[in-house]
Write a protein that holds these residues in place. Structure first.
Motif, PDB file in Angstrom:
ATOM      1  N   VAL A 255      31.068  28.229  46.366  1.00 25.55           N
ATOM      2  CA  VAL A 255      32.317  28.756  46.175  1.00 25.55           C
ATOM      3  C   VAL A 255      32.628  29.308  45.001  1.00 25.55           C
ATOM      4  CG1 VAL A 255      34.494  28.201  46.439  1.00 25.55           C
ATOM      5  CG2 VAL A 255      33.114  26.853  47.907  1.00 25.55           C
ATOM      6  N   PHE A 256      32.596  30.520  44.879  1.00 29.15           N
ATOM      7  CA  PHE A 256      33.223  31.213  43.586  1.00 29.15           C
ATOM      8  C   PHE A 256      34.513  31.492  43.532  1.00 29.15           C
ATOM      9  CE2 PHE A 256      33.903  35.074  41.075  1.00 29.15           C
ATOM     10  CZ  PHE A 256      33.258  34.788  39.835  1.00 29.15           C
ATOM     11  N   PHE A 257      35.333  30.938  42.268  1.00 30.41           N
ATOM     12  CA  PHE A 257      36.596  30.984  42.034  1.00 30.41           C
ATOM     13  C   PHE A 257      36.660  31.806  40.761  1.00 30.41           C
ATOM     14  CE2 PHE A 257      40.443  29.686  39.373  1.00 30.41           C
ATOM     15  CZ  PHE A 257      41.390  29.989  40.377  1.00 30.41           C
ATOM     16  N   ALA A 258      37.378  33.273  40.927  1.00 32.38           N
ATOM     17  CA  ALA A 258      37.342  34.008  40.012  1.00 32.38           C
ATOM     18  C   ALA A 258      38.294  33.921  38.689  1.00 32.38           C
ATOM     19  CB  ALA A 258      37.378  35.398  40.288  1.00 32.38           C
ATOM     20  N   ILE A 277      26.720  34.506  47.433  1.00 33.34           N
ATOM     21  CA  ILE A 277      27.997  33.496  47.215  1.00 33.34           C
ATOM     22  C   ILE A 277      28.664  33.139  48.830  1.00 33.34           C
ATOM     23  CG2 ILE A 277      29.823  32.809  46.144  1.00 33.34           C
ATOM     24  CD1 ILE A 277      27.419  32.920  44.371  1.00 33.34           C
ATOM     25  N   ASP A 278      28.796  32.130  49.061  1.00 34.21           N
ATOM     26  CA  ASP A 278      29.272  31.704  50.554  1.00 34.21           C
ATOM     27  C   ASP A 278      30.622  32.483  50.541  1.00 34.21           C
ATOM     28  OD1 ASP A 278      26.986  30.358  52.111  1.00 34.21           O
ATOM     29  OD2 ASP A 278      27.180  29.241  50.209  1.00 34.21           O
ATOM     30  N   ILE A 279      31.501  31.724  49.664  1.00 31.72           N
ATOM     31  CA  ILE A 279      32.749  31.987  49.614  1.00 31.72           C
ATOM     32  C   ILE A 279      33.253  32.412  48.113  1.00 31.72           C
ATOM     33  CG2 ILE A 279      35.130  31.068  49.930  1.00 31.72           C
ATOM     34  CD1 ILE A 279      33.757  28.868  51.811  1.00 31.72           C
ATOM     35  N   CYS A 280      33.798  33.631  48.210  1.00 33.00           N
ATOM     36  CA  CYS A 280      34.366  34.444  47.077  1.00 33.00           C
ATOM     37  C   CYS A 280      35.797  34.344  46.965  1.00 33.00           C
ATOM     38  CB  CYS A 280      33.892  35.745  46.936  1.00 33.00           C
ATOM     39  SG  CYS A 280      32.169  35.895  46.791  1.00 33.00           S
ATOM     40  N   ILE A 281      36.587  33.662  46.086  1.00 31.60           N
ATOM     41  CA  ILE A 281      37.979  33.423  46.216  1.00 31.60           C
ATOM     42  C   ILE A 281      38.254  34.565  44.831  1.00 31.60           C
ATOM     43  CG2 ILE A 281      40.233  32.241  45.411  1.00 31.60           C
ATOM     44  CD1 ILE A 281      38.620  29.752  46.599  1.00 31.60           C
ATOM     45  N   LEU A 282      38.979  35.558  45.117  1.00 32.08           N
ATOM     46  CA  LEU A 282      38.981  36.566  44.144  1.00 32.08           C
ATOM     47  C   LEU A 282      40.554  37.232  43.888  1.00 32.08           C
ATOM     48  CD1 LEU A 282      36.051  38.713  45.258  1.00 32.08           C
ATOM     49  CD2 LEU A 282      35.918  37.498  43.376  1.00 32.08           C
ATOM     50  N   PRO A 283      41.060  37.638  42.871  1.00 26.42           N
ATOM     51  CA  PRO A 283      42.332  38.152  42.794  1.00 26.42           C
ATOM     52  C   PRO A 283      42.527  39.425  43.183  1.00 26.42           C
ATOM     53  CG  PRO A 283      41.247  38.391  40.645  1.00 26.42           C
ATOM     54  CD  PRO A 283      40.325  37.840  41.592  1.00 26.42           C
ATOM     55  N   ILE A 284      43.511  40.005  43.914  1.00 26.21           N
ATOM     56  CA  ILE A 284      43.757  41.372  44.125  1.00 26.21           C
ATOM     57  C   ILE A 284      45.177  41.858  43.633  1.00 26.21           C
ATOM     58  CG2 ILE A 284      42.245  40.916  46.093  1.00 26.21           C
ATOM     59  CD1 ILE A 284      44.986  40.837  47.901  1.00 26.21           C
ATOM     60  N   GLY A 285      45.917  41.474  42.972  1.00 22.85           N
ATOM     61  CA  GLY A 285      47.102  41.735  42.581  1.00 22.85           C
ATOM     62  C   GLY A 285      47.514  41.998  41.166  1.00 22.85           C
ATOM     63  N   ALA A 286      48.577  42.485  40.766  1.00 19.76           N
ATOM     64  CA  ALA A 286      49.055  42.607  39.335  1.00 19.76           C
ATOM     65  C   ALA A 286      48.072  43.768  38.715  1.00 19.76           C
ATOM     66  CB  ALA A 286      48.800  41.347  38.563  1.00 19.76           C
ATOM     67  N   TYR A 287      48.102  44.938  39.438  1.00 21.82           N
ATOM     68  CA  TYR A 287      47.137  46.100  38.910  1.00 21.82           C
ATOM     69  C   TYR A 287      47.842  47.195  38.651  1.00 21.82           C
ATOM     70  CZ  TYR A 287      47.971  47.018  43.915  1.00 21.82           C
ATOM     71  OH  TYR A 287      48.407  47.154  45.060  1.00 21.82           O
ATOM     72  N   SER A 288      49.239  47.198  38.675  1.00 24.73           N
ATOM     73  CA  SER A 288      49.875  48.441  38.426  1.00 24.73           C
ATOM     74  C   SER A 288      51.089  48.139  37.459  1.00 24.73           C
ATOM     75  CB  SER A 288      50.525  49.163  39.491  1.00 24.73           C
ATOM     76  OG  SER A 288      51.353  50.268  39.402  1.00 24.73           O
ATOM     77  N   PRO A 289      51.098  48.996  36.321  1.00 25.64           N
ATOM     78  CA  PRO A 289      50.501  50.381  35.950  1.00 25.64           C
ATOM     79  C   PRO A 289      49.015  50.329  35.593  1.00 25.64           C
ATOM     80  CG  PRO A 289      51.696  50.075  34.120  1.00 25.64           C
ATOM     81  CD  PRO A 289      52.183  48.908  35.101  1.00 25.64           C
ATOM     82  N   ALA A 303      38.145  44.438  43.597  1.00 26.46           N
ATOM     83  CA  ALA A 303      38.102  42.975  44.047  1.00 26.46           C
ATOM     84  C   ALA A 303      37.122  43.269  45.200  1.00 26.46           C
ATOM     85  CB  ALA A 303      39.368  42.513  44.668  1.00 26.46           C
ATOM     86  N   PHE A 304      37.071  44.198  46.245  1.00 28.12           N
ATOM     87  CA  PHE A 304      36.015  44.426  47.248  1.00 28.12           C
ATOM     88  C   PHE A 304      34.792  44.876  46.800  1.00 28.12           C
ATOM     89  CE2 PHE A 304      33.972  46.412  50.892  1.00 28.12           C
ATOM     90  CZ  PHE A 304      34.305  45.540  51.648  1.00 28.12           C
ATOM     91  N   ASN A 305      34.774  45.500  45.795  1.00 29.30           N
ATOM     92  CA  ASN A 305      33.623  45.790  44.993  1.00 29.30           C
ATOM     93  C   ASN A 305      32.776  44.661  44.604  1.00 29.30           C
ATOM     94  OD1 ASN A 305      33.695  48.560  45.941  1.00 29.30           O
ATOM     95  ND2 ASN A 305      34.541  48.962  43.984  1.00 29.30           N
ATOM     96  N   ALA A 306      33.608  43.815  43.816  1.00 30.69           N
ATOM     97  CA  ALA A 306      33.310  42.655  43.169  1.00 30.69           C
ATOM     98  C   ALA A 306      32.501  41.515  44.317  1.00 30.69           C
ATOM     99  CB  ALA A 306      34.410  41.826  42.472  1.00 30.69           C
ATOM    100  N   PHE A 307      33.171  41.574  45.554  1.00 31.93           N
ATOM    101  CA  PHE A 307      32.847  40.652  46.734  1.00 31.93           C
ATOM    102  C   PHE A 307      31.526  41.294  47.003  1.00 31.93           C
ATOM    103  CE2 PHE A 307      32.751  40.522  51.463  1.00 31.93           C
ATOM    104  CZ  PHE A 307      32.581  39.046  51.253  1.00 31.93           C
ATOM    105  N   GLN A 308      31.278  42.544  47.071  1.00 32.32           N
ATOM    106  CA  GLN A 308      30.039  43.129  47.510  1.00 32.32           C
ATOM    107  C   GLN A 308      29.073  42.866  46.345  1.00 32.32           C
ATOM    108  OE1 GLN A 308      31.134  47.253  48.481  1.00 32.32           O
ATOM    109  NE2 GLN A 308      30.771  46.646  50.659  1.00 32.32           N
ATOM    110  N   ASP A 309      29.479  43.060  44.992  1.00 30.82           N
ATOM    111  CA  ASP A 309      28.315  42.690  44.063  1.00 30.82           C
ATOM    112  C   ASP A 309      27.668  41.268  44.097  1.00 30.82           C
ATOM    113  OD1 ASP A 309      28.961  45.292  43.157  1.00 30.82           O
ATOM    114  OD2 ASP A 309      30.085  44.552  41.597  1.00 30.82           O
ATOM    115  N   LEU A 310      28.781  40.484  44.612  1.00 29.15           N
ATOM    116  CA  LEU A 310      28.492  38.876  44.423  1.00 29.15           C
ATOM    117  C   LEU A 310      27.612  38.518  45.931  1.00 29.15           C
ATOM    118  CD1 LEU A 310      31.887  37.329  43.523  1.00 29.15           C
ATOM    119  CD2 LEU A 310      29.897  37.055  42.260  1.00 29.15           C
TER     120      LEU A 310
END
Length: 362
Positions: A255-258, A277-289, A303-310
């Motif tokens: 389990v990966f916690f980012a 990595i079986d389970i990836c817990i990744l942040p997706i918010g607070a990106y604007s501006p 974040a989706f790209n990071a999931f694929q990289d992992l």
């Protein structure tokens, strides 16, 4: 006319001389940057060529180029009109909350308590990440905690990714500490300074640098890994505490916690070291501006790209919907992530949790 011209020339020479003097002084007598590499000598390092975390003039850095506190970016952000202002005002999205009751059963499971706070139970070990149970400075929770904070018990390990208020809340930690007296804190380098209240000063703490493995008595492994971020809690402690992510390795699952991170090569590096990595817990918010946030936060597509990289199997999104930290509408992060999953024909790999929902690790 001649006298005026001479006066102008003299003034010009004077200013050029002063400017040149200041330049020479700065370059001859300025303090040279002191670069150090730090890790915890009591912990093992899992990367053979790793020298340690970069510290420049007493402040942790993501690389050897010194970073400064983003004060001007904050001012620019506050003075710039949000192009999504009207959309944000009309947003009605709210995360659903399911009541969570204790005691929990013994199954391997992950429960989202909001933002970056999860209970992760794996191989009979109970872990909690970045616990924040209440409002933070200048920002109220938009959703309630799914349980009474005092009911959260039998925690073995507390994982702290960094020192920002939305990830490290002293009042929440005091509640945990009172109800979990044997809980051990696994933190970044120089995080001990944060445990400075009468209640927290007795918490057992291990500090790690990137690529270092904590000493765990149970039959799991927990390793501190990179994140592209920064740290601060007050005016004078910019980057005084390190930041990072965690990999929890159980008997059969990883389990990966980012924590909090911008997108970068670090995710490919983690995958090369540890495999899929079986389970990836990744942040997706607070990106604007973007000009303000892209250096420290991922947008949903990144974040989706990071999931694929992992080379991940399951993606559990976090860091959205609990606090309103940035300019995007509250529900936009999860909508954009779902679109990425759909466009890439792997929407079934994204497990969108409600607050208090239990995900069973199979």
């Amino acid at each position: 006319m001649g006298k005026t011209k001479n006066r102008i020339i003299k003034l010009a020479i004077f200013f050029v001389t002063i400017t040149a003097g200041i330049f020479i002084y700065i370059n001859l007598f300025k303090r040279q940057d002191m670069i150090e590499y730090k890790m915890n000598p009591d912990l093992d390092c899992v990367k053979s060529d790793w020298k340690g975390n970069i510290v420049i003039n007493g402040r942790f850095q993501n690389d050897t180029i010194p970073e400064s506190a983003p004060a001007w970016d904050v001012v620019k952000w506050k003075l710039t009109k949000n192009p999504q202002r009207e959309e944000k005002k009309s947003e009605v999205y709210r995360l659903p909350v399911e009541n969570l009751s204790f005691p929990l059963d013994s199954s391997n499971q992950i429960i989202w308590l909001g933002h970056a706070t999860f209970i992760i139970q794996i191989d009979s070990v109970r872990i909690i990440t970045d616990p924040v149970f209440e409002n933070i400075p200048a920002n109220k929770r938009k959703v309630s905690l799914p349980c009474d904070a005092d009911s959260i018990v039998n925690i073995d390990y507390l994982l702290i990714s960094h020192d920002h208020h939305d990830h490290f809340n002293k009042k929440s930690l005091e509640i945990l500490s009172r109800n979990n007296p044997s809980m051990k804190a696994l933190t970044p380098l120089n995080a001990r300074r944060l445990f400075d209240t009468d209640i927290l000063k007795n918490v057992s703490i291990q500090e790690a640098g990137w690529y270092q493995e904590y000493r765990i008595e149970d039959e799991i492994r927990i390793i501190f890994l990179p994140a592209k971020h920064w740290g601060r809690r007050s005016l004078n402690d910019f980057n005084k505490t390190l930041w990072g992510s965690f990999l929890i390795i159980g008997k059969n699952k990883k389990v990966f916690f980012a924590g909090d991170s911008a997108y970068g090569e670090i995710f490919k590096d983690i995958q090369e070291l540890f495999g899929e990595i079986d389970i990836c817990i990744l942040p997706i918010g607070a990106y604007s501006p973007e000009f303000m946030m892209s250096s420290s936060h991922m947008n949903p597509e990144e974040a989706f790209n990071a999931f694929q990289d992992l080379n991940g199997k399951i993606f559990i999104p976090m860091h959205y919907g609990t606090f309103d930290l940035s300019d995007e509408p509250m529900g936009e992060p999860i909508r954009r992530l779902v679109k990425s999953g759909t466009d890439n024909n792997c929407i079934e790999n994204i497990k969108e949790l409600t607050i208090g929902q239990t995900f069973i690790i199979e």
